[in-house]
Design a protein around this motif. Structure first.
Motif, PDB file in Angstrom:
ATOM      1  N   LEU A 145       0.833  -1.213   0.000  1.00  0.00           N
ATOM      2  CA  LEU A 145       0.000   0.000   0.000  1.00  0.00           C
ATOM      3  C   LEU A 145       0.865   1.261   0.000  1.00  0.00           C
ATOM      4  O   LEU A 145       0.547   2.242  -0.684  1.00  0.00           O
ATOM      5  CB  LEU A 145      -0.927  -0.012   1.217  1.00  0.00           C
ATOM      6  CG  LEU A 145      -2.009  -1.097   1.230  1.00  0.00           C
ATOM      7  CD1 LEU A 145      -2.776  -1.074   2.542  1.00  0.00           C
ATOM      8  CD2 LEU A 145      -2.972  -0.908   0.058  1.00  0.00           C
ATOM      9  N   MET A 146       1.951   1.240   0.759  1.00  0.00           N
ATOM     10  CA  MET A 146       2.833   2.400   0.808  1.00  0.00           C
ATOM     11  C   MET A 146       3.506   2.629  -0.535  1.00  0.00           C
ATOM     12  O   MET A 146       3.627   3.772  -1.006  1.00  0.00           O
ATOM     13  CB  MET A 146       3.886   2.213   1.904  1.00  0.00           C
ATOM     14  CG  MET A 146       3.325   2.312   3.311  1.00  0.00           C
ATOM     15  SD  MET A 146       2.572   3.930   3.655  1.00  0.00           S
ATOM     16  CE  MET A 146       4.003   4.994   3.515  1.00  0.00           C
ATOM     17  N   ARG A 147       3.956   1.546  -1.187  1.00  0.00           N
ATOM     18  CA  ARG A 147       4.620   1.702  -2.487  1.00  0.00           C
ATOM     19  C   ARG A 147       3.635   2.208  -3.540  1.00  0.00           C
ATOM     20  O   ARG A 147       3.991   3.039  -4.382  1.00  0.00           O
ATOM     21  CB  ARG A 147       5.221   0.364  -2.922  1.00  0.00           C
ATOM     22  CG  ARG A 147       6.524   0.039  -2.165  1.00  0.00           C
ATOM     23  CD  ARG A 147       7.238  -1.192  -2.713  1.00  0.00           C
ATOM     24  NE  ARG A 147       6.558  -2.415  -2.347  1.00  0.00           N
ATOM     25  CZ  ARG A 147       5.829  -3.148  -3.170  1.00  0.00           C
ATOM     26  NH1 ARG A 147       5.688  -2.753  -4.442  1.00  0.00           N
ATOM     27  NH2 ARG A 147       5.247  -4.256  -2.775  1.00  0.00           N
ATOM     28  N   ALA A 148       2.363   1.731  -3.466  1.00  0.00           N
ATOM     29  CA  ALA A 148       1.345   2.212  -4.394  1.00  0.00           C
ATOM     30  C   ALA A 148       1.054   3.691  -4.169  1.00  0.00           C
ATOM     31  O   ALA A 148       0.883   4.456  -5.113  1.00  0.00           O
ATOM     32  CB  ALA A 148       0.073   1.377  -4.236  1.00  0.00           C
ATOM     33  N   SER A 149       1.020   4.092  -2.902  1.00  0.00           N
ATOM     34  CA  SER A 149       0.774   5.497  -2.573  1.00  0.00           C
ATOM     35  C   SER A 149       1.909   6.397  -3.045  1.00  0.00           C
ATOM     36  O   SER A 149       1.678   7.470  -3.605  1.00  0.00           O
ATOM     37  CB  SER A 149       0.595   5.645  -1.047  1.00  0.00           C
ATOM     38  OG  SER A 149       0.413   6.997  -0.686  1.00  0.00           O
ATOM     39  N   ASN A 150       3.140   5.949  -2.855  1.00  0.00           N
ATOM     40  CA  ASN A 150       4.304   6.723  -3.300  1.00  0.00           C
ATOM     41  C   ASN A 150       4.343   6.839  -4.820  1.00  0.00           C
ATOM     42  O   ASN A 150       4.748   7.874  -5.358  1.00  0.00           O
ATOM     43  CB  ASN A 150       5.585   6.081  -2.785  1.00  0.00           C
ATOM     44  CG  ASN A 150       5.712   6.178  -1.277  1.00  0.00           C
ATOM     45  OD1 ASN A 150       5.127   7.075  -0.655  1.00  0.00           O
ATOM     46  ND2 ASN A 150       6.465   5.269  -0.668  1.00  0.00           N
TER      47      ASN A 150
END
Length: 289
Positions: free
Chosen positions: A280-285
């Motif tokens: 989720l963090m990588r998708a958000s970034n």
């Protein structure tokens, strides 16, 4: 069908008007409805008969004595006669309540539902539910109508533990999937009333194949409750079929089940939560860049 103008002016007045002509057993039904008309809305014919202390056939005769062709017509008439009542929106609300008072009543109703649900939980049923879910080859989670979001929520929790689970909210598809379940599988049925026919049909089919059944419901005496190997009660005192507080109680119950299972599988649960968080963090970034 019974005279529309008559029932529009008040089904309760209609019952009172016919009261002297009713038989003693039919009067028992009338007495219960007049004293508990709000509670009758979500009841099945069999439940009304049981609460009135009469047979199912007596309730049918009662409806016909009033001019209704079916029990459903009686319930529709009761609903129409209460159209101006705020009780159709939420119990115990008054028309002159302030906004804060209304909010307080809604919150307190939800808190009470959660407390009552918690009070009826026990270690044996929870341990049994966790064991069945952990050991199941396949888990099928079903619900229809307003139970559908709860079914999806449980599915979203269990996939975090890499359990082989599916969710189905279509009445026909869940029945088809239930036909393929075995004694190695588990079925979770979510139905607050326990009277909705599609989940009952699904539970019957699963039971026929030896599949273990976990029921999350507010009606332990329903057919669904009787089919269940594990019964988890979600309590709500609202009089409408589609209760609000029961959904909150069910949501808390589902989160509790997930935490119980995660504690039994803590290493796997922690690893999976990290993988999900990282994705989720990588998708958000990626969206920000």
């Amino acid at each position: 069908m019974v005279d529309e103008t008559l029932i529009t002016h008040g089904a309760l007045s209609h019952i009172r008007g016919f009261y002297p002509t009713l038989s003693p057993s039919e009067k028992k039904v009338a007495d219960f409805i007049l004293a508990n008309y709000q509670k009758v809305m979500p009841m099945t014919l069999a439940e009304l008969a049981a609460h009135s202390g009469v047979s199912d056939a007596t309730v049918v005769r009662f409806c016909r004595a009033l001019g209704f062709h079916s029990y459903l017509e009686l319930k529709i008439a009761l609903m129409r006669s209460l159209l101006d009542s705020p009780d159709l929106i939420f119990d115990h609300i008054e028309k002159d309540d302030s906004p804060l008072t209304i909010m307080r009543k809604v919150f307190l109703g939800s808190i009470q539902a959660m407390q009552d649900t918690l009070d009826l939980l026990n270690d044996e049923a929870l341990d049994r539910a966790v064991t069945l879910l952990q050991n199941a080859h396949t888990i099928l989670i079903v619900g229809v109508g307003t139970s559908s979001p709860m079914a999806h929520e449980l599915h979203n929790r269990l996939i975090r533990l890499r359990l082989n689970c599916r969710v189905e909210t279509d009445a026909y598809l869940q029945l088809m999937q239930a036909a393929l379940l075995t004694e190695k599988d588990a079925l979770v049925v979510i139905s607050q009333t326990g009277a909705s026919q599609p989940p009952i049909n699904t539970a019957r089919e699963a039971h026929r194949h030896g599949c273990k059944i976990i029921a999350i419901t507010g009606n332990p005496s329903s057919e669904l409750g009787k089919l269940a190997d594990v019964l988890l009660l979600s309590i709500s005192h609202e009089s409408r079929p589609e209760t609000l507080a029961s959904r909150i109680a069910q949501h808390a119950l589902i989160q509790g089940l997930y935490v119980l299972m995660a504690m039994h599988m803590s290493q796997v649960a922690n690893q999976n939560e990290y993988l999900i968080w990282d994705a989720l963090m990588r998708a958000s970034n990626a969206q920000e860049s």
